[in-house]
Design a protein around this motif. Structure first.
Motif, PDB file in Angstrom:
ATOM      1  N   GLY A 238     -14.950   8.242  14.031  1.00  0.00           N
ATOM      2  CA  GLY A 238     -14.817   7.971  12.580  1.00  0.00           C
ATOM      3  C   GLY A 238     -13.936   9.031  12.154  1.00  0.00           C
ATOM      4  N   ILE A 239     -14.261  10.083  12.345  1.00  0.00           N
ATOM      5  CA  ILE A 239     -13.556  11.424  11.658  1.00  0.00           C
ATOM      6  C   ILE A 239     -12.053  11.378  12.162  1.00  0.00           C
ATOM      7  CG2 ILE A 239     -13.250  13.860  11.464  1.00  0.00           C
ATOM      8  CD1 ILE A 239     -16.383  13.907  11.390  1.00  0.00           C
ATOM      9  N   VAL A 240     -11.895  11.314  13.469  1.00  0.00           N
ATOM     10  CA  VAL A 240     -10.773  11.073  14.382  1.00  0.00           C
ATOM     11  C   VAL A 240      -9.762  10.052  13.739  1.00  0.00           C
ATOM     12  CG1 VAL A 240      -9.364  10.702  16.365  1.00  0.00           C
ATOM     13  CG2 VAL A 240     -11.159  12.445  16.126  1.00  0.00           C
ATOM     14  N   CYS A 241     -10.496   8.852  13.590  1.00  0.00           N
ATOM     15  CA  CYS A 241      -9.645   7.600  13.127  1.00  0.00           C
ATOM     16  C   CYS A 241      -9.180   7.753  11.798  1.00  0.00           C
ATOM     17  CB  CYS A 241     -10.776   6.471  13.261  1.00  0.00           C
ATOM     18  SG  CYS A 241      -9.805   4.958  12.543  1.00  0.00           S
ATOM     19  N   ALA A 242      -9.897   8.372  10.725  1.00  0.00           N
ATOM     20  CA  ALA A 242      -9.561   8.528   9.484  1.00  0.00           C
ATOM     21  C   ALA A 242      -8.461   9.529   9.325  1.00  0.00           C
ATOM     22  CB  ALA A 242     -10.684   8.996   8.793  1.00  0.00           C
ATOM     23  N   THR A 243      -8.780  11.003   9.986  1.00  0.00           N
ATOM     24  CA  THR A 243      -7.823  11.791   9.883  1.00  0.00           C
ATOM     25  C   THR A 243      -6.378  11.541  10.503  1.00  0.00           C
ATOM     26  OG1 THR A 243      -9.659  13.437  10.372  1.00  0.00           O
ATOM     27  CG2 THR A 243      -7.412  14.377  10.501  1.00  0.00           C
ATOM     28  N   ALA A 244      -6.537  10.921  11.867  1.00  0.00           N
ATOM     29  CA  ALA A 244      -5.353  10.917  12.538  1.00  0.00           C
ATOM     30  C   ALA A 244      -4.330   9.737  11.856  1.00  0.00           C
ATOM     31  CB  ALA A 244      -5.601  10.275  13.940  1.00  0.00           C
ATOM     32  N   THR A 245      -5.130   8.591  11.070  1.00  0.00           N
ATOM     33  CA  THR A 245      -4.518   7.699  10.200  1.00  0.00           C
ATOM     34  C   THR A 245      -3.656   8.293   9.275  1.00  0.00           C
ATOM     35  OG1 THR A 245      -5.961   6.198  10.965  1.00  0.00           O
ATOM     36  CG2 THR A 245      -4.808   5.493   9.323  1.00  0.00           C
TER      37      THR A 245
ATOM     38  N   VAL B  47       3.596   2.596  13.044  1.00  0.00           N
ATOM     39  CA  VAL B  47       2.901   2.176  13.947  1.00  0.00           C
ATOM     40  C   VAL B  47       1.538   3.014  14.449  1.00  0.00           C
ATOM     41  CG1 VAL B  47       3.212   2.540  16.490  1.00  0.00           C
ATOM     42  CG2 VAL B  47       5.041   1.711  15.069  1.00  0.00           C
ATOM     43  N   ILE B  48       1.643   4.136  14.055  1.00  0.00           N
ATOM     44  CA  ILE B  48       0.267   5.251  14.297  1.00  0.00           C
ATOM     45  C   ILE B  48      -0.632   4.636  13.323  1.00  0.00           C
ATOM     46  CG2 ILE B  48      -0.630   7.307  14.734  1.00  0.00           C
ATOM     47  CD1 ILE B  48       1.993   8.254  15.343  1.00  0.00           C
ATOM     48  N   ARG B  49      -0.127   4.426  11.887  1.00  0.00           N
ATOM     49  CA  ARG B  49      -1.011   4.362  10.782  1.00  0.00           C
ATOM     50  C   ARG B  49      -1.822   3.016  11.170  1.00  0.00           C
ATOM     51  NH1 ARG B  49      -1.563   1.505   6.127  1.00  0.00           N
ATOM     52  NH2 ARG B  49       0.286   0.182   6.421  1.00  0.00           N
ATOM     53  N   LEU B  50      -1.192   1.902  11.628  1.00  0.00           N
ATOM     54  CA  LEU B  50      -1.923   0.774  12.030  1.00  0.00           C
ATOM     55  C   LEU B  50      -2.621   0.779  13.410  1.00  0.00           C
ATOM     56  CD1 LEU B  50       1.034  -1.962  10.778  1.00  0.00           C
ATOM     57  CD2 LEU B  50      -1.271  -0.935   9.405  1.00  0.00           C
ATOM     58  N   GLY B  51      -1.927   1.308  14.302  1.00  0.00           N
ATOM     59  CA  GLY B  51      -2.361   1.453  15.525  1.00  0.00           C
ATOM     60  C   GLY B  51      -3.584   2.317  15.865  1.00  0.00           C
ATOM     61  N   MET B  52      -3.974   3.161  14.931  1.00  0.00           N
ATOM     62  CA  MET B  52      -4.906   4.259  15.147  1.00  0.00           C
ATOM     63  C   MET B  52      -6.373   3.592  14.935  1.00  0.00           C
ATOM     64  SD  MET B  52      -5.959   7.126  16.487  1.00  0.00           S
ATOM     65  CE  MET B  52      -4.655   8.044  16.595  1.00  0.00           C
ATOM     66  N   PRO B  53      -6.498   2.892  13.881  1.00  0.00           N
ATOM     67  CA  PRO B  53      -7.749   2.204  13.616  1.00  0.00           C
ATOM     68  C   PRO B  53      -8.027   1.064  14.668  1.00  0.00           C
ATOM     69  CG  PRO B  53      -6.714   2.444  11.484  1.00  0.00           C
ATOM     70  CD  PRO B  53      -5.764   2.609  12.529  1.00  0.00           C
TER      71      PRO B  53
ATOM     72  N   ALA C  35      -6.012   3.340   2.204  1.00  0.00           N
ATOM     73  CA  ALA C  35      -5.652   4.882   1.713  1.00  0.00           C
ATOM     74  C   ALA C  35      -4.446   5.171   2.383  1.00  0.00           C
ATOM     75  CB  ALA C  35      -7.028   5.754   2.099  1.00  0.00           C
ATOM     76  N   SER C  36      -4.286   5.208   3.716  1.00  0.00           N
ATOM     77  CA  SER C  36      -3.105   5.369   4.256  1.00  0.00           C
ATOM     78  C   SER C  36      -1.874   4.709   3.969  1.00  0.00           C
ATOM     79  CB  SER C  36      -3.188   5.333   5.831  1.00  0.00           C
ATOM     80  OG  SER C  36      -3.444   3.935   6.213  1.00  0.00           O
ATOM     81  N   GLU C  37      -1.881   3.531   3.344  1.00  0.00           N
ATOM     82  CA  GLU C  37      -0.628   2.929   2.698  1.00  0.00           C
ATOM     83  C   GLU C  37      -0.195   3.946   1.697  1.00  0.00           C
ATOM     84  OE1 GLU C  37       1.823  -0.178   1.832  1.00  0.00           O
ATOM     85  OE2 GLU C  37       0.784   0.398   3.390  1.00  0.00           O
ATOM     86  N   HIS C  38      -1.156   4.351   0.790  1.00  0.00           N
ATOM     87  CA  HIS C  38      -0.514   5.152  -0.255  1.00  0.00           C
ATOM     88  C   HIS C  38       0.119   6.331   0.397  1.00  0.00           C
ATOM     89  CE1 HIS C  38      -2.444   2.841  -3.529  1.00  0.00           C
ATOM     90  NE2 HIS C  38      -3.506   3.014  -2.839  1.00  0.00           N
ATOM     91  N   VAL C  39      -0.237   7.080   1.302  1.00  0.00           N
ATOM     92  CA  VAL C  39       0.156   8.236   1.876  1.00  0.00           C
ATOM     93  C   VAL C  39       1.686   7.878   2.405  1.00  0.00           C
ATOM     94  CG1 VAL C  39       0.137   9.828   3.745  1.00  0.00           C
ATOM     95  CG2 VAL C  39      -1.874   9.182   2.551  1.00  0.00           C
ATOM     96  N   TYR C  40       1.574   6.674   2.859  1.00  0.00           N
ATOM     97  CA  TYR C  40       2.874   6.197   3.494  1.00  0.00           C
ATOM     98  C   TYR C  40       3.857   5.858   2.472  1.00  0.00           C
ATOM     99  CZ  TYR C  40       6.242   2.582   5.866  1.00  0.00           C
ATOM    100  OH  TYR C  40       7.225   1.886   6.089  1.00  0.00           O
TER     101      TYR C  40
END
Length: 402
Positions: A149-156, A164-170, A206-211
């Motif tokens: 869970g931590i890796v998924c949230a952090t890497a995303t 590609v990574i933002r959608l692929g990591m989860p 959340a990652s959409e806002h970062v993107y």
């Protein structure tokens, strides 16, 4: 020499509309798998991912050692370790060779960079799935879920600028584990599945806002850079004629002066003055004078030929031409070409064709002469030569002696 009347007042440069914080949102482009993110974004991705090259491997080894998985499940433990060591090695090679990869093929560089963390996430998810259903590894299940869970949230979040990574990591971290949960058909597993889906939606939102924040700032930055370049150009350009203004040519003259003096080359200056220009303004009006100045400026620029030559409006109806690495003979050739180009002009004012001529003062100086004199002295010599050309009948060239 006495200066004659100018060609009318120059209109002030248009003030550019620089984006402010209240500007409308900038549309964010969606990047596909085969799109080039641009070298700046790729270097940023590599910088963000450099510290995590060995994170997956160390997290796994910590869990495997803590829960004695190398003794309890040696096949799983050693297989996962071998895969993660291989992925970490490849990621390290990609990181070290990334600048060369970007220069060679930025799209493939981006794809190679994206695949590595996704493979790490997939490996971690598979191991966690084994721990869920395989009794010998069950003791490590909770720790693996927490790390996943931590890796998924952090890497995303870290790699959110690459969709590609933002959608692929989860998908790679949570997908296989969720599939195993669903297959179990237990009430507790279904509840866990629901929690994972909620977690995945949250991470993606959340990652959409970062993107968006990153690419909006990039768009704003590029727009501001373009506006700054336009403002710089406006500050160096004569608004009426479109050639360099006095501020710019004066700065260039000092730079070329220092370079020529250092390298021991030659530098030539041409001071061009339009003959009887005041009579054009008096008889036909300032708009006609402005038309003549624009056409004369274009003729001078067309005659300069080399990109290093600089034509500038010196003031009123005078132009200064800067000719780096040019001796007196070549300078005279350029001056004659300019004189003939101006003489060939026929500015049309209403139904009247005007005839215009110019006089040109030429000076060529060497590095040794520059050692004892400044740029102003060379301009003064060109002005004296121009005065001589005017005195001798106009529409001619006079060369100063240094």
């Amino acid at each position: 020499m006495a200066r004659t009347g100018g060609g009318g007042s120059d209109p002030l440069p248009r003030v550019l509309d620089v984006p402010s914080s209240t500007s409308p949102p900038v549309p964010v482009r969606r990047h596909g798998w085969r799109d080039d993110l641009g070298s700046e974004a790729l270097y940023e991705l590599d910088r963000r991912g450099a510290s995590g090259v060995l994170v997956y491997l160390f997290c796994w080894l910590g869990i495997a050692v803590s829960f004695d998985l190398f003794d309890q499940t040696p096949a799983l433990a050693w297989s996962a370790t071998a895969v993660m060591v291989a992925i970490a090695s490849v990621r390290l090679v990609v990181h070290l060779s990334f600048p060369a990869m970007i220069a060679r093929d930025p799209v493939r560089a981006r794809q190679a960079h994206a695949v590595m963390p996704l493979l790490n996430g997939l490996t971690l998810s598979v191991v966690t799935s084994f721990a869920l259903r395989w009794e010998p590894a069950a003791a490590a299940h909770a720790a693996l879920v927490l790390v996943a869970g931590i890796v998924c949230a952090t890497a995303t979040m870290v790699f959110a600028i690459d969709p590609v990574i933002r959608l692929g990591m989860p998908l790679t971290v949570l997908g296989p584990y969720t599939l195993v949960l669903v297959v179990g058909l237990h009430a507790a597993d279904l509840l866990m599945t629901l929690l994972i889906l909620v977690f995945a939606v949250y991470v993606l939102r959340a990652s959409e806002h970062v993107y968006r924040d990153y690419w909006t700032s990039q768009s704003r930055g590029a727009e501001l850079s373009d506006r700054a370049a336009q403002l710089q150009q406006l500050s160096e350009t004569d608004a009426l004629t479109g050639v360099a203004n006095r501020l710019h040519v004066d700065r260039q003259l000092h730079e070329e002066w220092a370079r020529t003096r250092r390298d021991g080359d030659q530098l030539s200056l041409l001071l061009v003055d339009v003959d009887h220009f005041k009579s054009v303004n008096d008889r036909y009006g300032h708009p006609a004078g402005d038309l003549c100045l624009r056409e004369i400026a274009a003729a001078l620029v067309g005659s300069a030929q080399r990109t290093s030559d600089l034509v500038a409006r010196w003031g009123g109806e005078e132009f200064l031409v800067l000719l780096p690495d040019t001796g007196p003979d070549d300078a005279h050739v350029v001056a004659e070409r300019m004189r003939q180009a101006v003489a060939a002009l026929r500015p049309l004012v209403g139904s009247t064709e005007l005839r215009v001529n110019c006089s040109i003062g030429v000076v060529s100086v060497s590095g040794s002469w520059m050692a004892a004199h400044g740029p102003a002295a060379a301009v003064a010599l060109a002005d004296d030569a121009l005065y001589t050309a005017k005195r001798d009948g106009r529409d001619r060239i006079s060369v100063a002696v240094t």
